[in-house]
Each structure stands twice: as C-alpha cells, then as structure tokens.
Design an enzyme around this catalytic site. Structure first.
Site, PDB file in Angstrom:
ATOM      1  CD  GLU A   1      -8.291   1.827   4.677  1.00 21.07           C
ATOM      2  OE1 GLU A   1      -7.681   1.314   5.465  1.00 21.07           O
ATOM      3  OE2 GLU A   1      -7.726   2.494   3.773  1.00 21.07           O
TER       4      GLU A   1
ATOM      5  CD  GLU B   1      -2.893   1.100   1.700  1.00 17.73           C
ATOM      6  OE1 GLU B   1      -2.535   0.227   3.510  1.00 17.73           O
ATOM      7  OE2 GLU B   1      -3.651   1.659   2.308  1.00 17.73           O
TER       8      GLU B   1
ATOM      9  CG  HIS C   1      -7.531   0.415   0.933  1.00 21.60           C
ATOM     10  ND1 HIS C   1      -7.159   0.965   1.879  1.00 21.60           N
ATOM     11  CD2 HIS C   1      -8.315  -0.633   1.122  1.00 21.60           C
ATOM     12  CE1 HIS C   1      -6.685  -0.307   2.488  1.00 21.60           C
ATOM     13  NE2 HIS C   1      -7.733  -1.343   2.055  1.00 21.60           N
TER      14      HIS C   1
HETATM   15  C1  LER Z   1      -3.541   3.464   6.339  1.00 24.92           C
HETATM   16  O1  LER Z   1      -3.653   4.746   6.809  1.00 24.92           O
HETATM   17  C2  LER Z   1      -4.010   2.824   6.057  1.00 24.92           C
HETATM   18  O2  LER Z   1      -4.616   4.042   4.464  1.00 24.92           O
HETATM   19  C3  LER Z   1      -4.645   1.046   5.498  1.00 24.92           C
HETATM   20  O3  LER Z   1      -5.416   0.447   4.870  1.00 24.92           O
HETATM   21  C4  LER Z   1      -3.748   0.712   6.832  1.00 24.92           C
HETATM   22  O4  LER Z   1      -3.175  -0.011   6.021  1.00 24.92           O
HETATM   23 MN    MN Z   2      -5.708   2.543   3.029  1.00 32.67          MN
END
Ligand code: LER
Ligand code: MN
Length: 282
Positions: free
Chosen positions: A240, A146, A205
């Site tokens: 998210e 990520e 995300h």
């Molecule tokens: C953290 O900032 C985030 O975006 C999450 O997906 C944790 O990995």
């Molecule tokens: Mn994230």
C-alpha cells in the site's frame, strides 16, 4: 504467502478507473489486487469479476466508515448507514471470492475524539461487529479491523487496543488488519506486535514509514517477516503505497510530498523487495 497491491497506488481519486492497472500488475507477478470499496453502491462488480477472471488474479477488499455511515453512532440513521455499508462491502467481497474485508470497519476513518468520549461508541461498534460476524460467516469473508495511527482514529491504534477489541468481540470471523506504516508510529517493536496478535492477524499492508517504496525507509521489514513466519501467517502481504501526492487520495492520506513519482516503479520495486525479504527470512 500471497502478494497483493492496493489499487489506489495508481489512481488519483477513489472513483477513478481502478481496473486499468490490473494487467500490468499481473505481469509484474502480483497474485492479487485490493479493491478500495470507498463507494460500494457504485462499484462496478461485473467489470471487477470479469477482469479478475481474465487476468487470473485474486482479490481482497477494503473500506472505511464515514461520519454519516458509522457503527459507533447513537443516531439510528447514521448507525444503519454504517451497517448497510459494511453489508454491501461484505457482499461485494463474497462476489469477488475475496475471503477478506479489511480497513477501518469499526469507526469513521480520519476522525479523532478524546478517548473518554468514545467509550459508548466503542461498545456499540463491538456489539454491531459481533452481529455482523454471522453475515460474514455466511459469505465466507473474514473481517480485518485495521489498526491505524492516532491521527486517523481514536478507536484502534495498536496491539493493546487490538487485544481489548478481540476479547470484546470474540468471534473467529473478526480479526486484525496490520499495516506496517501505522505500526511504525504506534508499536515499540513490529515483531513483538505481530507475535502478540497471533491467530487474530487476518491481513497485512506492507508499507514504508513515509508511504514510500518498501525497503527505502525506516521500517524493519525483516522483523515484520520474522514475526509473520513465527505465527505461521500465510495470507496476504499487500503493498500500500499511496504514491501520488496532490490528488484526492493523496489528500485523504496526507501525502503532500510523494517519495515515489512513478507508482508502477513503486509497485515493481516494492514487490521485488517484499519477495526478497520473505524468502530470506527463516
Ligand atoms: C489508511 O491510513 C490506510 O492505511 C488504508 O489501508 C485505509 O484503510
Ligand atoms: Mn493500510
């Protein structure tokens, strides 16, 4: 496209019962949920399996490394703890039939250091990930690194870093996990960023610039969707939100003033918005 949601949207602490919200999320129309494996040793694998089966939901998994479990470290104990953590997470993902482990898999989440000081650690991390790719392949679980913003890591912030990491690791089991919240800080243009990732993009995300409900802030989600369609991305769009302020997860994600008081409303509205944008985009 599969639509997912990060289960930490609904709970206060990483160790809270993440299973309780699943039935309601299924009823909203989600295809799957993302399990945050922040404490993989105590993860209730049996319950996760049975709830996924009962509700006919799919899973993705995410984690982050920690200062004492860190594959950039030259301390063999700390390095091994990092490897063990990733191996355990890969094993859980495999058991849950998740084909993805995303998150901050390459360095401790939330730690920043001057870039001159991380050169050796970066090499160690890349070499370790290359070795872990074999295990990932055996488990059938892709690893998505990520890209997170400059205040949460110094190692992998944006697509230029991603190109360097992908060239160094060069393994089809290891790719990039993109988060629209972080990209909003680091990229010049989200569509171009996604185009530059191309086939290296393993996970997304879907998140507003202030971690609020997608569609209520400044992220240009149409540009995100255009980029994803153009590269033929057909994996997960995972909401998210981290909706709750003043709790463990709120503190870890620096949510001091939540724009979203009701996480279920965030889940419902966010999903409808994500589906609408996806359908409208050519
Ligand atoms: C953290 O900032 C985030 O975006 C999450 O997906 C944790 O990995
Ligand atoms: Mn994230």
């Amino acid at each position: 496209m599969k639509f997912g949601i990060h289960l930490s949207t609904m709970v206060h602490a990483w160790s809270d019962d993440h299973f309780a919200p699943m039935e309601r999320l299924k009823a909203m129309g989600y295809d799957g949920v993302e399990f945050p494996l922040m404490d993989p040793e105590n993860f209730d694998l049996m319950r996760a399996k049975s709830e996924l089966k009962r509700l006919n939901l799919l899973a993705t998994c995410g984690t982050g490394l920690l200062p004492h479990a860190d594959i950039t470290s030259k301390d063999p104990v700390v390095h091994k703890a990092g490897v063990d953590r990733l191996l355990r997470c890969l094993q859980i993902a495999h058991e849950l039939e998740s084909d993805l482990l995303g998150g901050v898999l390459y360095a401790p989440w939330g730690v920043t250091r001057p870039r001159m000081e991380i050169i050796e650690g970066k090499k160690r991390s890349q070499e370790t990930l290359r070795q872990l790719a074999e295990k990932a392949k055996a488990y059938g679980v892709k690893m998505g690194l990520e890209m997170i913003n400059r205040y949460e890591t110094s190692y992998l912030n944006h697509t230029e870093d991603a190109a360097e990491w992908m060239a160094a690791i060069n393994d089809p089991m290891i790719g990039i996990h993109y988060d629209t919240f972080h990209a909003n800080i680091e990229e010049t243009n989200q569509k171009e960023a996604i185009l530059s990732l191309g086939q290296h993009l393993f996970h997304v995300h879907f998140c507003e610039n202030n971690r609020g409900i997608p569609g209520t802030g400044q992220v240009d989600f149409s540009s995100v969707a255009e980029g994803l369609k153009e590269i033929g991305y057909d994996r997960w769009l995972t909401l998210e939100n981290f909706a709750l302020a003043d709790c463990q997860i709120g503190n870890d994600c620096a949510i001091w003033n939540s724009k979203t008081q009701d996480p279920y409303q965030a889940a419902e509205q966010g999903l409808q918005y994500a589906k609408k944008i996806w359908e409208e985009t050519k």
